[in-house]
Design a protein around this motif. Structure first.
Motif, PDB file in Angstrom:
ATOM      1  N   LEU A  42       0.849  -1.181   0.000  1.00  0.00           N
ATOM      2  CA  LEU A  42       0.000   0.000   0.000  1.00  0.00           C
ATOM      3  C   LEU A  42       0.884   1.230   0.000  1.00  0.00           C
ATOM      4  O   LEU A  42       1.787   1.347   0.835  1.00  0.00           O
ATOM      5  N   ARG A  43       0.649   2.130  -0.943  1.00  0.00           N
ATOM      6  CA  ARG A  43       1.441   3.350  -1.001  1.00  0.00           C
ATOM      7  C   ARG A  43       0.551   4.527  -1.381  1.00  0.00           C
ATOM      8  O   ARG A  43      -0.506   4.354  -1.996  1.00  0.00           O
ATOM      9  N   GLN A  44       1.007   5.701  -1.007  1.00  0.00           N
ATOM     10  CA  GLN A  44       0.264   6.937  -1.288  1.00  0.00           C
ATOM     11  C   GLN A  44       0.778   7.523  -2.599  1.00  0.00           C
ATOM     12  O   GLN A  44       1.983   7.594  -2.849  1.00  0.00           O
ATOM     13  N   GLN A  45      -0.174   7.906  -3.449  1.00  0.00           N
ATOM     14  CA  GLN A  45       0.189   8.567  -4.699  1.00  0.00           C
ATOM     15  C   GLN A  45      -0.767   9.750  -4.877  1.00  0.00           C
ATOM     16  O   GLN A  45      -1.881   9.590  -5.364  1.00  0.00           O
ATOM     17  N   GLY A  46      -0.305  10.915  -4.473  1.00  0.00           N
ATOM     18  CA  GLY A  46      -1.181  12.075  -4.473  1.00  0.00           C
ATOM     19  C   GLY A  46      -2.300  11.871  -3.469  1.00  0.00           C
ATOM     20  O   GLY A  46      -2.065  11.564  -2.303  1.00  0.00           O
ATOM     21  N   THR A  78      -3.445  -4.498  -9.408  1.00  0.00           N
ATOM     22  CA  THR A  78      -3.174  -3.249  -8.695  1.00  0.00           C
ATOM     23  C   THR A  78      -4.406  -2.359  -8.797  1.00  0.00           C
ATOM     24  O   THR A  78      -5.016  -2.251  -9.867  1.00  0.00           O
ATOM     25  N   PHE A  79      -4.760  -1.718  -7.684  1.00  0.00           N
ATOM     26  CA  PHE A  79      -5.983  -0.923  -7.623  1.00  0.00           C
ATOM     27  C   PHE A  79      -5.679   0.468  -7.073  1.00  0.00           C
ATOM     28  O   PHE A  79      -4.799   0.640  -6.229  1.00  0.00           O
ATOM     29  N   ALA A  80      -6.437   1.428  -7.553  1.00  0.00           N
ATOM     30  CA  ALA A  80      -6.377   2.792  -7.023  1.00  0.00           C
ATOM     31  C   ALA A  80      -7.637   3.031  -6.220  1.00  0.00           C
ATOM     32  O   ALA A  80      -8.747   2.795  -6.700  1.00  0.00           O
ATOM     33  N   LEU A  81      -7.486   3.506  -4.979  1.00  0.00           N
ATOM     34  CA  LEU A  81      -8.628   3.806  -4.133  1.00  0.00           C
ATOM     35  C   LEU A  81      -8.396   5.106  -3.400  1.00  0.00           C
ATOM     36  O   LEU A  81      -7.296   5.659  -3.432  1.00  0.00           O
ATOM     37  N   THR A  82      -9.418   5.592  -2.768  1.00  0.00           N
ATOM     38  CA  THR A  82      -9.326   6.840  -2.022  1.00  0.00           C
ATOM     39  C   THR A  82      -9.569   6.553  -0.542  1.00  0.00           C
ATOM     40  O   THR A  82     -10.140   5.513  -0.186  1.00  0.00           O
ATOM     41  N   PRO A  83      -9.140   7.459   0.336  1.00  0.00           N
ATOM     42  CA  PRO A  83      -9.435   7.262   1.756  1.00  0.00           C
ATOM     43  C   PRO A  83     -10.926   7.145   2.051  1.00  0.00           C
ATOM     44  O   PRO A  83     -11.322   6.552   3.045  1.00  0.00           O
ATOM     45  N   ASP A  84     -11.758   7.712   1.171  1.00  0.00           N
ATOM     46  CA  ASP A  84     -13.208   7.620   1.322  1.00  0.00           C
ATOM     47  C   ASP A  84     -13.656   6.231   0.867  1.00  0.00           C
ATOM     48  O   ASP A  84     -13.648   5.911  -0.329  1.00  0.00           O
ATOM     49  N   ALA A  85     -14.062   5.382   1.802  1.00  0.00           N
ATOM     50  CA  ALA A  85     -14.407   4.000   1.490  1.00  0.00           C
ATOM     51  C   ALA A  85     -15.649   3.884   0.618  1.00  0.00           C
ATOM     52  O   ALA A  85     -15.898   2.826   0.029  1.00  0.00           O
ATOM     53  N   SER A  86     -16.439   4.954   0.500  1.00  0.00           N
ATOM     54  CA  SER A  86     -17.649   4.894  -0.317  1.00  0.00           C
ATOM     55  C   SER A  86     -17.342   5.008  -1.808  1.00  0.00           C
ATOM     56  O   SER A  86     -18.212   4.716  -2.647  1.00  0.00           O
ATOM     57  N   VAL A  87     -16.126   5.417  -2.161  1.00  0.00           N
ATOM     58  CA  VAL A  87     -15.731   5.540  -3.561  1.00  0.00           C
ATOM     59  C   VAL A  87     -15.174   4.198  -4.020  1.00  0.00           C
ATOM     60  O   VAL A  87     -14.212   3.692  -3.437  1.00  0.00           O
ATOM     61  N   PRO A  88     -15.751   3.578  -5.065  1.00  0.00           N
ATOM     62  CA  PRO A  88     -15.285   2.259  -5.509  1.00  0.00           C
ATOM     63  C   PRO A  88     -13.839   2.299  -5.982  1.00  0.00           C
ATOM     64  O   PRO A  88     -13.382   3.266  -6.596  1.00  0.00           O
TER      65      PRO A  88
END
Length: 322
Positions: free
Chosen positions: A264-268, A287-297
């Motif tokens: 897990l790494r931060q990218q922007g 590999t997946f891109a996600l946001t801290p907001d768990a409601s965003v798929p």
């Protein structure tokens, strides 16, 4: 395993059970169909990219559900061909075809949930790559002989299944040898998890993945050069970042599905989540891109898994080991 391997396994098991009680071509067809059915779960959308990944090899690969489905399919086959007297034989054949499918899949590292509906734990031995010609070719050759020489169908199917099963046994033995070698030469004294899996298409060059609190180590061990010292590449990870998002639903799902082998790494403003089990040298399949907001798929990133470069690198390693 790949679709061709499952088709060949299903057809081989069906021919072995049915013998010459029905036309061999009929048995080959239904064995291939039944051997493919569990993988049709990929046609259904589970809701998002990560859900699609972890739901593959789930309910359609659970022996409990397959056992319930097998008599229905056997009844359908015997009815279509007007063979009511062979219903029990078809039932045995279809049951074995359906159940050997997930048993073969569990030998790969992906994760097969054999225990559903009683447990959601994904199982994966990881002793064979998802595509391995040395496993598939004996099955395929046996089926060709059965097709062209129906009088030899049972013996041909038995020979193909026997050789492919022996190869699975060899893959497990080779993996255990590589595991012992890895445990005897750890790069650091304290580790969290150790994973040993074959590199693509072979059981000679093995990948060693070692997880620690600070990051992960990746090394390779060749059975062609067993005396060579293990060399590891270290990839640091942000321990604080992992702890902060440990309860994020997407991170938690991949952490459980991969048995802790993830990065897990931060990218922007995004989090980049990777299953480290499938791929090598920072060249991974999932590999997946996600946001801290768990409601965003979560969104799947374009697959950067370059098999051509991987194979070229493997060839260099194997040549150097000779």
């Amino acid at each position: 395993m790949d679709s061709l391997s499952q088709i060949c396994l299903g057809a081989g098991v069906a021919v072995l059970v049915m013998g010459r009680r029905v036309p061999v071509k009929q048995t080959l067809l239904w064995g291939a169909v039944a051997g493919t059915l569990p993988d049709l779960d990929v046609l259904f959308d589970a809701g998002d990219a990560i859900a699609n990944m972890v739901s593959h090899r789930a309910h359609t690969h659970a022996p409990f559900y397959l056992a319930l489905f097998s008599p229905l399919l056997a009844w359908f086959i015997s009815a279509v061909h007007k063979q009511p007297a062979l219903f029990k034989r078809w039932w045995l054949a279809i049951s074995l075809v359906l159940i050997t499918h997930p048993l073969l899949d569990v030998m790969t590292v992906y994760g097969t949930r054999l225990g559903l509906p009683f447990t959601d734990t994904p199982f994966g031995v990881g002793s064979i790559f998802i595509i391995d010609p040395l496993y598939t070719l004996p099955l395929l050759c046996g089926l060709i002989v059965a097709w062209r020489r129906p009088q030899w169908c049972s013996k041909a199917a038995a020979a193909g299944l026997g050789l492919s099963t022996l190869y699975l046994g060899w893959s497990f033995a080779a993996q255990q040898w590589a595991v012992q070698r890895a445990q005897a030469a750890l790069p650091v004294p304290v580790v969290q998890h150790i994973l040993v899996t074959p590199t693509p298409f072979n059981t000679v060059l093995w990948r060693i993945l070692i997880m620690t609190e600070q990051g992960y180590y990746e090394g390779f061990y060749s059975l062609l050069n067993r005396s060579a010292p293990l060399a590891y590449q270290f990839y640091p990870q942000d321990k604080t970042l992992r702890q902060r998002y440990a309860t994020h639903p997407d991170v938690a799902r991949i952490a459980a599905f991969s048995h802790g082998f993830y990065s897990l790494r931060q990218q922007g403003e995004q989090l980049i989540l990777t299953d480290l089990r499938m791929g090598l040298l920072e060249n991974y399949a999932f590999t997946f891109a996600l946001t801290p907001d768990a409601s965003v798929p979560a969104e799947p990133l374009p697959r950067a898994y370059d098999m051509a470069n991987t194979v070229r690198w493997m060839q260099q390693q194997l040549v150097a080991a000779e």
